[in-house]
Design a protein around this motif. Structure first.
Motif, PDB file in Angstrom:
ATOM      1  N   LEU A  74       0.847  -1.186   0.000  1.00  0.00           N
ATOM      2  CA  LEU A  74       0.000   0.000   0.000  1.00  0.00           C
ATOM      3  C   LEU A  74       0.880   1.232   0.000  1.00  0.00           C
ATOM      4  N   THR A  75       0.561   2.205  -0.842  1.00  0.00           N
ATOM      5  CA  THR A  75       1.371   3.404  -0.953  1.00  0.00           C
ATOM      6  C   THR A  75       1.331   4.203   0.342  1.00  0.00           C
ATOM      7  N   LYS A  76       2.468   4.819   0.664  1.00  0.00           N
ATOM      8  CA  LYS A  76       2.599   5.553   1.916  1.00  0.00           C
ATOM      9  C   LYS A  76       2.685   7.062   1.700  1.00  0.00           C
ATOM     10  N   ALA A  77       2.249   7.559   0.555  1.00  0.00           N
ATOM     11  CA  ALA A  77       2.292   8.997   0.295  1.00  0.00           C
ATOM     12  C   ALA A  77       1.389   9.740   1.268  1.00  0.00           C
ATOM     13  N   LEU A  78       1.849  10.909   1.724  1.00  0.00           N
ATOM     14  CA  LEU A  78       1.060  11.747   2.625  1.00  0.00           C
ATOM     15  C   LEU A  78       0.142  12.630   1.787  1.00  0.00           C
ATOM     16  N   GLY A  79      -1.152  12.370   1.852  1.00  0.00           N
ATOM     17  CA  GLY A  79      -2.116  12.982   0.940  1.00  0.00           C
ATOM     18  C   GLY A  79      -2.221  14.480   1.020  1.00  0.00           C
TER      19      GLY A  79
ATOM     20  N   ASP B 188       3.225  19.901  -7.992  1.00  0.00           N
ATOM     21  CA  ASP B 188       2.593  20.824  -7.045  1.00  0.00           C
ATOM     22  C   ASP B 188       1.191  20.380  -6.629  1.00  0.00           C
ATOM     23  N   ASP B 189       0.765  19.224  -7.123  1.00  0.00           N
ATOM     24  CA  ASP B 189      -0.556  18.690  -6.743  1.00  0.00           C
ATOM     25  C   ASP B 189      -0.459  17.959  -5.410  1.00  0.00           C
ATOM     26  N   TYR B 190      -1.557  17.945  -4.679  1.00  0.00           N
ATOM     27  CA  TYR B 190      -1.591  17.158  -3.453  1.00  0.00           C
ATOM     28  C   TYR B 190      -1.568  15.675  -3.802  1.00  0.00           C
ATOM     29  N   ALA B 191      -0.851  14.895  -3.019  1.00  0.00           N
ATOM     30  CA  ALA B 191      -0.741  13.459  -3.295  1.00  0.00           C
ATOM     31  C   ALA B 191      -2.097  12.768  -3.242  1.00  0.00           C
ATOM     32  N   ALA B 192      -3.013  13.311  -2.437  1.00  0.00           N
ATOM     33  CA  ALA B 192      -4.342  12.710  -2.319  1.00  0.00           C
ATOM     34  C   ALA B 192      -5.119  12.761  -3.625  1.00  0.00           C
ATOM     35  N   SER B 193      -4.745  13.663  -4.533  1.00  0.00           N
ATOM     36  CA  SER B 193      -5.472  13.815  -5.791  1.00  0.00           C
ATOM     37  C   SER B 193      -4.993  12.844  -6.867  1.00  0.00           C
TER      38      SER B 193
END
Length: 230
Positions: free
Chosen positions: A114-119, A173-178
């Motif tokens: 599972l990806t661990k990027a901070l959204g 520059d986009d949020y990781a959640a997007s």
């Protein structure tokens, strides 16, 4: 497997092992060795590895069905869990009881299913978190930008180069959640590569992806391997 400089596809490696090919066969230049590693949860034996050696400068696959203990084995090798018995070493150094963050600093890096990027952070900020050389993370130096600003710019340039290679520079520059699931997978892989690992353990890197995204990720990995081997 190793890469062929004249082709984008890898070819079978030769000369990596000693003697007869069999499970646990000795390698000529192993970077990771595990002996009698055992992990049990109650009555369930999750990992029971007699002997395994991972050769340096080669692509190696760990194959098994769901529930076979592959992720648990990765957790043991990288310090996220401790075995009940056994010993294992990386580059000739024992990893027994070494915490995960120190294992990573040694160059043994892993990805997660599972990806661990901070959204709520941008893609670029997630990338910069992967670097361990940021002087501004220390309390004293953080209040003096002139001590860390140059290094921060170097890290950002390195991150942008990786994002460009992974075709994510337009998303920096986009949020990781997007991001889509496939894009998050690419960010996760790029984030660990910013640390220039000596060995990278990838836990089901293509697991939840569709066929097209798997092909994209596979091509990216082969391109990276070929570039590293040149």
């Amino acid at each position: 497997m190793s890469s062929n400089p004249t082709s984008s596809a890898p070819v079978k490696s030769t000369g990596l092992h000693k003697g007869e090919i069999k499970p646990g066969v000795a390698k000529n230049d192993p970077i990771l060795i595990a002996d009698h590693v055992h992990r049990q949860f109650g009555g369930l034996v999750a990992v029971d590895v007699e002997h395994v050696e991972i050769p340096r400068n080669a692509i190696t696959a760990l194959i098994g069905p769901n529930g076979a203990g592959k992720t648990t084995f990765f957790n043991l090798l990288t310090g996220f869990d401790q075995p009940d018995a056994g010993q294992w070493s990386f580059n000739g150094q024992s990893l027994a009881k070494v915490p995960a963050f120190k294992v990573a600093r040694m160059g043994l890096i892993r990805t997660f299913q599972l990806t661990k990027a901070l959204g709520l952070l941008t893609v670029m900020d997630n990338m910069k978190l992967g670097s361990t050389e940021q002087r501004g993370e220390k309390l004293f130096s953080s209040v003096f930008p002139f001590l860390w600003k140059k290094k921060d710019e170097e890290i950002e340039a390195q991150a942008l180069e990786l994002l460009t290679r992974f075709k994510l520079d337009a998303k920096k520059d986009d949020y990781a959640a997007s991001l889509s699931g496939g894009q998050r997978k690419r960010v996760g892989l790029a984030q660990v590569l910013i640390r220039d690992p000596k060995i990278l353990l990838m836990d089901e890197p293509f697991g939840p992806l569709d066929a097209q995204t798997r092909q994209i990720m596979g091509n990216l990995l082969l391109d990276l391997w070929n570039a590293r081997s040149e």
